[in-house]
Design an enzyme around this catalytic site. Structure first.
Site, PDB file in Angstrom:
ATOM      1  N   GLU A 130       2.084   1.210  -7.277  1.00 31.61           N
ATOM      2  CA  GLU A 130       2.272   0.003  -6.475  1.00 31.61           C
ATOM      3  C   GLU A 130       3.078  -0.972  -7.319  1.00 31.61           C
ATOM      4  O   GLU A 130       2.715  -1.247  -8.462  1.00 31.61           O
ATOM      5  CB  GLU A 130       0.934  -0.641  -6.122  1.00 31.61           C
ATOM      6  CG  GLU A 130       0.006   0.202  -5.280  1.00 31.61           C
ATOM      7  CD  GLU A 130      -1.312  -0.509  -5.023  1.00 31.61           C
ATOM      8  OE1 GLU A 130      -1.468  -1.067  -3.926  1.00 31.61           O
ATOM      9  OE2 GLU A 130      -2.147  -0.537  -5.938  1.00 31.61           O
ATOM     10  N   GLU A 165      -9.125   5.862  -1.344  1.00 36.62           N
ATOM     11  CA  GLU A 165      -7.735   5.428  -1.517  1.00 36.62           C
ATOM     12  C   GLU A 165      -7.322   5.717  -2.957  1.00 36.62           C
ATOM     13  O   GLU A 165      -8.003   5.331  -3.909  1.00 36.62           O
ATOM     14  CB  GLU A 165      -7.578   3.938  -1.229  1.00 36.62           C
ATOM     15  CG  GLU A 165      -6.142   3.447  -1.394  1.00 36.62           C
ATOM     16  CD  GLU A 165      -5.972   1.960  -1.144  1.00 36.62           C
ATOM     17  OE1 GLU A 165      -5.013   1.375  -1.681  1.00 36.62           O
ATOM     18  OE2 GLU A 165      -6.812   1.381  -0.418  1.00 36.62           O
ATOM     19  N   ARG A 215       0.158  -5.600   6.591  1.00 36.85           N
ATOM     20  CA  ARG A 215      -0.505  -6.812   6.120  1.00 36.85           C
ATOM     21  C   ARG A 215       0.349  -8.014   6.501  1.00 36.85           C
ATOM     22  O   ARG A 215       1.483  -8.160   6.067  1.00 36.85           O
ATOM     23  CB  ARG A 215      -0.704  -6.774   4.606  1.00 36.85           C
ATOM     24  CG  ARG A 215      -1.424  -8.007   4.062  1.00 36.85           C
ATOM     25  CD  ARG A 215      -1.503  -8.019   2.558  1.00 36.85           C
ATOM     26  NE  ARG A 215      -2.445  -7.033   2.053  1.00 36.85           N
ATOM     27  CZ  ARG A 215      -2.105  -5.916   1.439  1.00 36.85           C
ATOM     28  NH1 ARG A 215      -0.817  -5.636   1.233  1.00 36.85           N
ATOM     29  NH2 ARG A 215      -3.013  -5.066   1.007  1.00 36.85           N
TER      30      ARG A 215
END
Length: 416
Positions: free
Chosen positions: A164, A159, A68
């Site tokens: 995270e 996903e 990203r």
């Protein structure tokens, strides 16, 4: 060699962390269903005790995603050393244009991704990791699979994010990502008209008072089936999640790849890392101590893997759920028990009356792993009402009383 890496890990722990409660964080899978046994899956288990990434298991890059922007995944940022997988974030010396599809995208931060070569389906997966003390991510997740949707002209992609996080707080909306555990499940759905939606299950979150970069933590996820998962953070009780099921009642039905990723998050939700912290080697690196995958097998299914023994995964023992049980007089006792064994063992069960006279003794094979079972203990005659003791001994295969690894006792009240 193993002793060397153990010493190195202990030395680095002294430098990196204060010896707090999370060093004693619980690891290992949750109790399996009755009749099943957890065994380590070598394709998704690594102690990172070598001097390079195991190329039979892992890619040092993401095969379908560059990262990203402005964080570019680079193999140079992946290292195995001192008993850890290390993913390092750094500032590039100059901005770099990368062609992605028909576009050119600007990158100026180095990130990292490690991806499994094989796909995983249902099972328990955990890692022990210390986050980098920056706003770059420390993650443990799976994605892939999917295919045609229920209408035929639609499609979907899966996903599953066990953890995270980032490693520091700041003046941005997503600062809560700096502590605790954050678990998500995405059902990426493309309608027949081409419109794409990110349908998410309700997020599961564990709170913590310390940032994730201060210490090592254990993050675990049990992909139970196509519709649900459970999550585990250090020594806390598990939390559970139902996947998004408005399109199909089995949204997570295909195998996925395991991913360990160090990426940049989108501003302004989370600020980009500063040049100063990216240049600071005490802050810019994620340390994965180990990752482990487990699969459920039948209690009577042998397992050729020696991983449990090599890493001495379990404190080997036999467990009874309760200290005593009530049963009706019979020639058959249904004994619920579980055990943890690093290699194939034998369990000896000795039934004693309360005059300490042996009623009967049996022995059976216990395959390596973490098992949960109900053993049918048969006696030669119908037991008389009264109080009995069932003593369990965990021993090496063929072992005797001198080689007992664990002893436990269950009190049995036999009723008329």
């Amino acid at each position: 060699m193993k002793q060397y890496y153990t010493i190195i890990k202990l030395f680095i722990l002294v430098l990196l962390v204060s010896f707090g409660g999370s060093l004693q964080a619980q690891s290992g899978p949750p109790k399996p269903p009755v009749g099943k046994r957890w065994v380590l899956n070598p394709d998704f288990s690594d102690e990172f005790n070598g001097n390079k990434l195991d190329e039979t298991k892992w890619l040092d890059h993401h095969p379908t995603w560059k990262g990203r922007a402005p964080g570019l995944f680079m193999s140079s940022q992946v290292k195995v050393a001192d008993g850890y997988l290390q993913l390092k974030g750094e500032k590039m010396k100059q901005d770099t244009l990368v062609k992605i599809g028909s576009k050119e995208v600007m990158f100026n931060i180095k990130g990292a991704a490690v991806v499994s070569k094989k796909t995983a389906l249902f099972g328990y997966y955990e890692c022990r990791v210390k986050a980098a003390a920056t706003t770059m991510s420390t993650t443990f997740w799976f994605s892939g699979g999917g295919g045609k949707g229920p209408k035929g002209c639609d499609k979907y992609h899966q996903e599953w994010d066990i953890q995270e996080c980032i490693g520091r707080e700041g003046d941005f909306k997503g600062k809560y990502f700096a502590s605790g555990m954050h678990s998500n499940a995405h059902y990426w759905y493309t309608h027949c008209d081409g419109k794409r939606n990110d349908y998410r299950a309700s997020q599961v979150r564990f709170e913590d008072t310390e940032v994730a970069s201060k210490d090592f933590h254990v993050y675990g996820g049990w992909w139970r089936d196509e519709a649900s998962a459970s999550y585990y953070y250090d020594n806390q009780e598990p939390k559970h999640q139902k996947f998004y099921d408005k399109i199909t009642d089995k949204p997570m039905d295909k195998p996925m790849y395991m991913r360990l990723v160090h990426e940049t998050y989108p501003f302004p939700w989370i600020s980009l890392p500063t040049d100063e912290e990216l240049a600071d080697d005490s802050k810019n690196t994620v340390y994965y101590d180990w990752v482990r995958g487990y699969e459920l097998v039948d209690i009577k299914q042998s397992n050729n893997s020696k991983l449990e023994s090599e890493i001495k995964l379990y404190d080997e023992a036999v467990f009874f759920d309760v200290p005593e049980i009530n049963v009706l007089a019979s020639k058959s006792l249904k004994i619920p028990l579980s055990y943890k064994a690093n290699e194939d063992r034998e369990i000896v069960l000795r039934l004693m009356n309360y005059d300490d006279k042996k009623v009967k003794e049996i022995r059976f094979l216990a395959y390596a792993g973490y098992a949960n079972l109900i053993h049918d203990f048969k006696t030669d005659t119908k037991l008389k009402p009264g109080k009995y003791k069932l003593i369990s001994n965990l021993v090496p295969v063929g072992g005797d009383k001198k080689s007992v690894l664990d002893i436990n006792t269950l009190v049995i009240h036999v009723k008329q």
